[in-house]
Design an enzyme around this catalytic site. Structure first.
Site, PDB file in Angstrom:
ATOM      1  N   LYS A 145       0.883  -1.159   0.000  1.00  0.00           N
ATOM      2  CA  LYS A 145       0.000   0.000   0.000  1.00  0.00           C
ATOM      3  C   LYS A 145       0.924   1.214   0.000  1.00  0.00           C
ATOM      4  O   LYS A 145       1.494   1.574   1.027  1.00  0.00           O
ATOM      5  CB  LYS A 145      -0.920   0.000   1.226  1.00  0.00           C
ATOM      6  CG  LYS A 145      -2.013   1.082   1.172  1.00  0.00           C
ATOM      7  CD  LYS A 145      -1.479   2.459   1.470  1.00  0.00           C
ATOM      8  CE  LYS A 145      -2.562   3.516   1.432  1.00  0.00           C
ATOM      9  NZ  LYS A 145      -2.112   4.791   0.860  1.00  0.00           N
TER      10      LYS A 145
ATOM     11  N   GLU B 272       9.381  16.977  14.135  1.00  0.00           N
ATOM     12  CA  GLU B 272      10.229  16.725  12.974  1.00  0.00           C
ATOM     13  C   GLU B 272       9.923  17.751  11.895  1.00  0.00           C
ATOM     14  O   GLU B 272       8.761  17.975  11.545  1.00  0.00           O
ATOM     15  CB  GLU B 272       9.981  15.319  12.428  1.00  0.00           C
ATOM     16  CG  GLU B 272      10.822  14.992  11.197  1.00  0.00           C
ATOM     17  CD  GLU B 272      10.603  13.580  10.695  1.00  0.00           C
ATOM     18  OE1 GLU B 272      11.481  13.078   9.972  1.00  0.00           O
ATOM     19  OE2 GLU B 272       9.552  12.980  11.010  1.00  0.00           O
TER      20      GLU B 272
ATOM     21  N   CYS C 140      13.801  10.895   6.611  1.00  0.00           N
ATOM     22  CA  CYS C 140      13.712  10.555   8.030  1.00  0.00           C
ATOM     23  C   CYS C 140      15.073  10.660   8.709  1.00  0.00           C
ATOM     24  O   CYS C 140      15.168  11.069   9.865  1.00  0.00           O
ATOM     25  CB  CYS C 140      13.175   9.137   8.194  1.00  0.00           C
ATOM     26  SG  CYS C 140      11.537   8.887   7.491  1.00  0.00           S
TER      27      CYS C 140
ATOM     28  N   GLU D 206       9.150   2.150  11.108  1.00  0.00           N
ATOM     29  CA  GLU D 206      10.166   3.214  11.037  1.00  0.00           C
ATOM     30  C   GLU D 206       9.401   4.516  10.903  1.00  0.00           C
ATOM     31  O   GLU D 206       8.778   4.786   9.881  1.00  0.00           O
ATOM     32  CB  GLU D 206      11.102   2.976   9.851  1.00  0.00           C
ATOM     33  CG  GLU D 206      12.364   3.841   9.912  1.00  0.00           C
ATOM     34  CD  GLU D 206      12.241   5.115   9.101  1.00  0.00           C
ATOM     35  OE1 GLU D 206      11.874   6.150   9.710  1.00  0.00           O
ATOM     36  OE2 GLU D 206      12.499   5.082   7.892  1.00  0.00           O
TER      37      GLU D 206
END
Length: 458
Positions: A158, A363, A266, A232
């Site tokens: 997906k 973030e 990331c 993650e």
């Protein structure tokens, strides 16, 4: 969110796609389930032959794929091309090493457990669902798919709704390479339909790379079904520069570490924590070099920073910076949305960031760096560890004792000394705290979706 290619350089919709029907999703799950029974019975040598063929297809298609990635999510073409080639390298790594990484292990003295022979073996578990993000539309997927298929599992993808053409390329890659039909399928579905797929008894586990809320949601569903997950979930990685560091080199690497993939990574360094003795020199060099980056058309080979992948992502970043500036932060360079078409944000370095600002804990997914002045290594570690994230980290020092001290005290899945964080097929990848659970890549990655089976013989 529509399943569509929307060019972030122009803001124009290039192509839209219909979601798969419930019947088509069921057919694809059934196909993956049937393919598992075929694939698990094949040899490592056969799987390796197919995997190397998939790697060759990627290399053959590199220019087409690089352009596709750039149009779908705005990555500068040089980086997009490098991503495709990295994927091919990763697939070859598992083709070459899967059999040894999953080799059975025997107790040297089985008599201690009352056996004539005893040990362990790794067995595939079945269909694994991968929920993947747009920022590395091939690498994020293939660093899962390569080891999963080499272990004998099958996969369902997906993908993010804004990279459907990348998802459809991956839908056929492994079958084109020779794998059984159904060994890897793409599901064109919205996020709202992931739960039903994960709850299907034919799906045995899941992996997700994405936001913390998405990871928590997937893990909750998997937990209620007693299914294994690897997550993650991003990070706010520290880049620590100590007084003994090569400051010029650190500043040069810092520019790439923060602005790779338009800052949408990331493992990009996001918080630059600098010893007071070298703070002024580092920030001057860093800001000058960030300001010199060429911002523009991502299809132009000379472009360093392209647009952000989505308009909402650009707006979120703009809001984070505005909040920081309103509360006293100052821009050493950048700090604004440029007056141009597309979803651009000017590469930015912010000083004076304090704990009440959103950027201190959230973030920043774009080309915005925050810099902190610290008095010593103890303060550096307090700042570095002072978020809920713990994906990776980087430390610049030429003091061997200090290197060891930081490795022991940083709360992160990885510590890079005098270099920038990167992922390699040969090294495990993953984080701690809210950055996720489990590991990808290397031996750890291929073993995540295996049944570690104990075998005892009397």
């Amino acid at each position: 969110m529509a399943i569509a290619t929307i060019n972030p350089f122009t803001g124009q919709t290039e192509q839209e796609f219909e979601a798969h029907s419930e019947e088509e999703v069921d057919r694809r799950i059934a196909s993956a389930h049937e393919a598992f029974h075929t694939l698990r019975a094949t040899s490592f040598a056969q799987r390796a032959e197919w995997m190397r063929a998939a790697a060759q297809l990627l290399e053959d298609d590199v220019e087409e794929l690089a352009r596709l990635i750039t149009i779908e999510m705005g990555r500068p073409i040089k980086g997009a091309r490098a991503e495709v080639l990295k994927c091919a390298k990763g697939l070859r790594y598992y083709a070459d090493n899967a059999e040894s990484l999953l080799a059975p292990e025997q107790l040297a003295d089985p008599s201690v457990v009352g056996a004539s022979a005893a040990g362990t073996r790794y067995a595939p578990i079945g269909v694994v669902l991968a929920v993947m993000p747009w920022n590395y539309p091939l690498w994020q997927v293939l660093r899962f798919a390569g080891p999963a298929l080499m272990a004998g599992n099958t996969g369902l993808l997906k993908h993010a709704s804004n990279v459907p053409q990348a998802a459809l390329y991956l839908d056929t890659l492994f079958e084109r390479a020779g794998f059984p039909e159904g060994a890897f399928h793409t599901l064109l579905i919205p996020a709202s339909r992931v739960e039903a797929v994960l709850r299907d008894p034919r799906v045995k586990a899941a992996t997700l790379t994405g936001s913390e809320p998405a990871g928590r949601s997937l893990a909750a569903i998997a937990g209620s079904e007693v299914k294994h997950v690897v997550l993650e979930l991003g990070g706010s990685d520290p880049f620590v520069v100590m007084s003994s560091a090569d400051v010029d080199k650190a500043a040069t690497v810092a520019v790439t570490a923060r602005n790779q993939n338009n800052g949408q990574s990331c493992i990009a360094a996001k918080r630059f924590i600098v010893h007071t003795d070298v703070y002024d020199e580092f920030t001057r060099l860093f800001a000058e070099r960030v300001a010199a980056l060429k911002v523009g058309d991502p299809l132009d080979e000379s472009t360093d920073v392209g647009p952000l992948a989505t308009e909402s992502g650009r707006d979120e970043l703009e809001g984070q910076v505005a909040d920081a500036v309103a509360k006293g932060a100052h821009a050493l360079t950048g700090g604004y949305v440029p007056d141009r078409e597309g979803w651009f944000y000017e590469p930015t370095v912010l000083g004076g960031v304090t704990p009440e600002m959103r950027l201190h804990l959230e973030e920043a997914f774009g080309p915005v760096a925050t810099v902190y002045r610290v008095a010593d290594r103890e303060e550096a570690v307090r700042v570095a560890n002072g978020t809920t994230f713990g994906l990776s980290s980087a430390v610049w020092t030429t003091d061997p004792e200090e290197e060891d001290w930081f490795v022991r005290n940083l709360d992160a899945g990885a510590v890079f000394i005098n270099g920038m964080t990167a992922s390699y097929p040969e090294l495990p990848f993953g984080g701690v705290k809210d950055s996720g659970v489990g590991r990808e890549l290397a031996a750890a990655g291929i073993r995540e979706f295996c049944n570690l089976q104990t075998v005892w013989k009397g």
